[in-house]
Design an enzyme around this catalytic site. Structure first.
Site, short mmCIF file in Angstrom:
data_model
loop_
_atom_site.label_atom_id
_atom_site.label_comp_id
_atom_site.label_asym_id
_atom_site.label_seq_id
_atom_site.Cartn_x
_atom_site.Cartn_y
_atom_site.Cartn_z
N CYS A 436 0.79 -1.24 0.00
CA CYS A 436 0.00 0.00 0.00
C CYS A 436 0.83 1.29 0.00
O CYS A 436 0.49 2.22 -0.75
CB CYS A 436 -1.02 -0.02 1.14
N ARG A 465 8.01 -10.79 5.41
CA ARG A 465 7.70 -10.44 6.81
C ARG A 465 8.56 -11.30 7.73
O ARG A 465 8.69 -12.50 7.52
CB ARG A 465 6.21 -10.62 7.10
N GLN A 483 0.77 -11.66 -2.58
CA GLN A 483 -0.67 -11.49 -2.42
C GLN A 483 -1.28 -11.03 -3.74
O GLN A 483 -0.61 -10.37 -4.53
CB GLN A 483 -0.99 -10.45 -1.34
N ASP A 485 -2.82 -8.54 -4.29
CA ASP A 485 -3.05 -7.30 -3.56
C ASP A 485 -3.53 -6.21 -4.50
O ASP A 485 -3.01 -6.06 -5.60
CB ASP A 485 -1.71 -6.88 -2.92
N HIS A 487 -5.23 -1.97 -4.48
CA HIS A 487 -5.64 -0.76 -3.75
C HIS A 487 -6.46 0.12 -4.69
O HIS A 487 -6.01 0.46 -5.79
CB HIS A 487 -4.43 -0.02 -3.20
N LYS A 569 -12.33 -2.98 8.61
CA LYS A 569 -12.19 -3.94 7.51
C LYS A 569 -13.28 -5.00 7.56
O LYS A 569 -13.88 -5.25 8.61
CB LYS A 569 -10.82 -4.62 7.56
N HIS A 615 -8.23 -1.19 0.58
CA HIS A 615 -7.27 -2.29 0.48
C HIS A 615 -8.08 -3.56 0.22
O HIS A 615 -9.05 -3.83 0.95
CB HIS A 615 -6.49 -2.46 1.78
#
Length: 765
Positions: A436, A465, A483, A485, A487, A569, A615
């Site tokens: 992000c 991570r 991911q 992922d 946005h 979320k 997100h």
């Protein structure tokens, strides 16, 4: 202590009571903890408080003997005896509240008359039915979890929960962890640290072994289970005591771990709570079961090493995992699922199917073999195709950023310990743990107009991570992952349509994979959140309205306080083949990052406005999603992958060596059409080749011989041993392409099954 936050200031008065009809810390009855308190026993224990002669050296305070159970050792460790002495002294000083009439409102709207400081949730349950009183596990009073035997203090609402509820399971396993802790203390020279209930079931306790024995092993399981059996038979009541910080430090003066938690988590002047069962006394927020006798089935099922506070620089600890249930039937069901789960375990299946492996030279980072890489790429390709349909633009962003990016985003303050850091030219950098902030830089790179929005950035970039080595678990907990992922940068008036689109997206995807799911709205955390509460309230209201529209009121759950630090979320929990729950997809609303990165667009009014960020992930971690799919498509026989996703879609079997050339030609035709196929060129009998292909899980087995070569055909079989007959290669390719496009879980467009074998092959062997 049941969890790391248990020592936080408790929202209770210093004189809060402990058990039904008892003063706040007075021990409740032993063998009949479901009944009302025994005044004589309470009085006798109160008189003994503060005197060494007033304790039961072998009995451990409030726990009574029973059922022929062997009593604990006569001489308890010094630290255990000290805790009991301090507990008895503090308990004797507690003054109960004033008894007065109160009204208790049930969820049905019925109102029960009761007496404050005398009646408890358990006595109210008994007034409804004895069966309810026997099966209830925990209560909620005015919306807060509450011990069943703790006296009510005033007018209130009351909810009662059995084991089959989320609240009931958590409290049951939380209490079971205390039973485990008591067994560990009575059998090992140890100091307990923390022992939480686990979200996916069960519990553990960490302990520091202080004597000659330096580790815990499977050889110790039976010893612990036998001790637990004795504790259960004693029906030791769980007792609650409210403590000042100074009293807590005195109570746990022999345990450096508890001392550290008390010093760090309890502010001066605040109070906390401790719970007791038998000789075990632990710092804990609670609440708990009425007594240990509720734990009818208990098993120690694994152990591992760990570190204090999860940090490798701290003391090494021994972690003991347990599972428990209120009856044998539930235990038998769990055991069956465990056995099937072991057979389906993605780590075992990945090795068996030649998909991936791990290596100690790169912990937590999967090595995907060719078949595993094909599966991985098919998942990403599928999502890329959906992105194209839904207006997403794929981007590529750096893997490494200067620390300043994470300081700006707020991640450094909240997640510094979770990133891999490195120094470059005397500046601190980190490998990205999420996408992000990089996408925010992309948005800010150009001047934006309201006409440009929404902008939907999608990114399959590699993330890292810094998970602790002890937490790494196959593909479900890794250090290196990707991911799906995305946005979405949008205007406030576009929020609901984008949330709706995200929910529809995940529904379409999960239907393809055959997943069912639940929805939860996670709201502002009580601490460590960014922004104004009014902004959070507006964001939560937007999500709530869209959930009601999408799923209907009452068809989603509220999860208070579990939102991300930057916004609320929607969490999506999917169920696998064994009905286990996994969190993959997430939809998060973020008003904070646009402020922190000073993101703006020019509105139709000519003024500059802040966008909102959504997100969004559907698969979530591709690695975790693969783990679920691997286990879902495993079986006691062959893997059951759908054709479009299969790492072994087609095996071509020549009936004799001289037909290998034709088999290779057919393979090349499939390859040119985008379909992976393999040939078994060995001299094994073709029946054996077919059997091997079926066991390996190939979706289609295409047998070729003399007639097939002459007619440019193949004899089609499926892994379920059904013969579908001969078809031209071009027709089979067309069918396979259609099956891939439709993501069909079953074969499409095949001829009626035929029973004949390939006669010419048998003759030519």
């Amino acid at each position: 202590m049941s969890d790391p936050s248990a020592a936080a200031p408790a929202p209770v008065p210093a004189a809060a009571p402990a058990e039904e009809k008892a003063p706040a810390a007075a021990p409740a009855p032993a063998a009949d903890a479901d009944a009302k308190a025994n005044p004589k026993q309470q009085q006798g224990q109160k008189k003994g408080g503060g005197k060494k002669g007033g304790k039961k050296k072998g009995g451990g305070g409030g726990g009574g003997g029973g059922g022929g159970a062997r009593p604990p050792p006569k001489e308890l460790p010094e630290y255990v005896q000290h805790r009991m002495d301090v507990w008895d002294r503090l308990a004797a000083a507690v003054v109960p509240g004033e008894e007065k009439p109160i009204k208790v409102t049930l969820p049905s709207g019925d109102v029960k008359e009761a007496v404050a400081w005398k009646d408890s949730p358990l006595s109210i349950a008994k007034s409804i039915s004895q069966g309810l009183a026997q099966s209830v596990v925990i209560a909620k009073v005015n919306g807060e979890l509450y011990d069943l035997t703790r006296p009510l203090e005033g007018d209130c609402t009351l909810e009662l929960f059995k084991f089959d509820s989320k609240e009931g399971k958590h409290v049951f396993w939380h209490s079971s962890s205390h039973v485990l802790g008591e067994a560990l203390e009575l059998n090992f020279d140890c100091h307990l640290t923390i022992g939480p209930a686990l979200d996916d079931g069960g519990f553990y306790y960490d302990m520091s072994l202080e004597g000659e024995k330096s580790s815990f092993s499977p050889d110790d399981y039976k010893t612990v289970e036998q001790q637990v059996s004795r504790i259960v038979k004693q029906k030791q009541p769980f007792q609650r005591l409210v403590l000042t910080k100074e009293e807590a430090l005195e109570l746990f003066k022999f345990n450096k771990y508890k001392q550290q938690l008390i010093s760090e988590k309890i502010v001066d002047g605040a109070v906390c709570t401790a719970y007791r069962c038998g000789p075990l006394i632990d710092l804990c927020r609670g609440p708990h079961l009425p007594h240990t006798g509720k734990v009818q089935k208990f098993v120690v099922w694994k152990n591992s090493s760990s570190y204090w506070k999860g940090e490798a620089a701290n003391d090494s600890l021994q972690r003991v995992y347990g599972m428990s249930f209120p009856n044998k039937k539930l235990f038998a069901e769990w055991k069956k699922i465990q056995e099937e789960g072991e057979a389906r375990d993605h780590r075992l299946q990945a090795k068996k199917q030649e998909l991936m492996f791990f290596h100690p030279l790169s912990p937590g980072s999967a090595f995907f073999l060719p078949r595993g890489a094909k599966l991985y790429n098919k998942l990403e390709s599928y999502i890329r195709g959906e992105y194209r349909k839904r207006g997403f633009s794929e981007v590529i962003t750096p893997n490494m950023y200067n620390k300043d990016l994470w300081v700006t985003s707020g991640h450094w303050k909240n997640y510094e310990d979770s990133v891999f850091k490195l120094t470059v030219e005397e500046q601190e950098f980190a490998l990205k743990p999420m996408n992000c902030p990089g996408h925010c830089l992309m948005f800010a790179h150009s001047t934006r107009s309201y006409r440009d929005l929404p902008i939907r950035y999608a990114d399959f970039g590699v993330l890292h991570r810094n998970e602790l080595s002890g937490a790494l678990t196959g593909l479900t907990r890794v250090r290196r992952f990707c991911q799906d992922d995305a946005h979405i940068f949008c205007r406030e008036d576009q929020i609901q349509q984008e949330i709706r689109g995200a929910l529809e997206f995940l529904t379409d995807v999960y239907q393809v994979f055959g997943f069912t799911f639940n929805l939860e709205l996670s709201t502002r955390p009580p601490e460590k959140f960014l922004g104004e509460i009014s902004v959070w309230d507006a964001a939560e209201k937007s999500l709530e309205e869209e959930l009601n529209r999408f799923a209907g009121e009452g068809n989603w759950k509220l999860n208070p306080g579990d939102g991300a630090f930057y916004g609320p979320k929607i969490d999506i929990h999917v169920f696998d083949a064994l009905k286990r729950v996994h969190q993959c997809a997430t939809i998060q609303l973020d008003f904070q990052l646009p402020i922190r990165f000073d993101l703006e667009y020019k509105g139709d009014d000519g003024e500059m406005h802040r966008p909102v960020i959504i997100h969004r992930a559907i698969l979530g971690s591709v690695e975790r999603f693969m783990a679920i799919l691997i286990e879902n498509n495993a079986s006691l026989g062959a893997p059951t992958w759908p054709f479009w996703l299969s790492p072994r879609p087609v095996m071509i079997v020549p009936v004799a060596p001289k037909f290998v050339g034709y088999a290779e030609k057919v393979k090349e035709e499939f390859f040119q059409a985008g379909i992976d196929a393999e040939v078994n060129p060995t001299t094994l009998k073709f029946q054996k080749k077919i059997a091997l292909a079926q066991v390996a899980g190939y979706n289609y087995i295409l047998v070729v011989g003399e007639k097939e070569e002459e007619a440019h055909t193949v004899n089609v079989r499926t892994r379920d041993e059904v013969v579908h007959g001969v078809s031209p290669v071009s027709e089979v390719i067309a069918r396979f392409i259609k099956e891939i496009q439709l993501k069909s879980p079953e074969p499409l467009g095949l001829e009626e099954p035929k029973v004949e074998e390939v006669k010419e092959g048998e003759k030519k062997e």
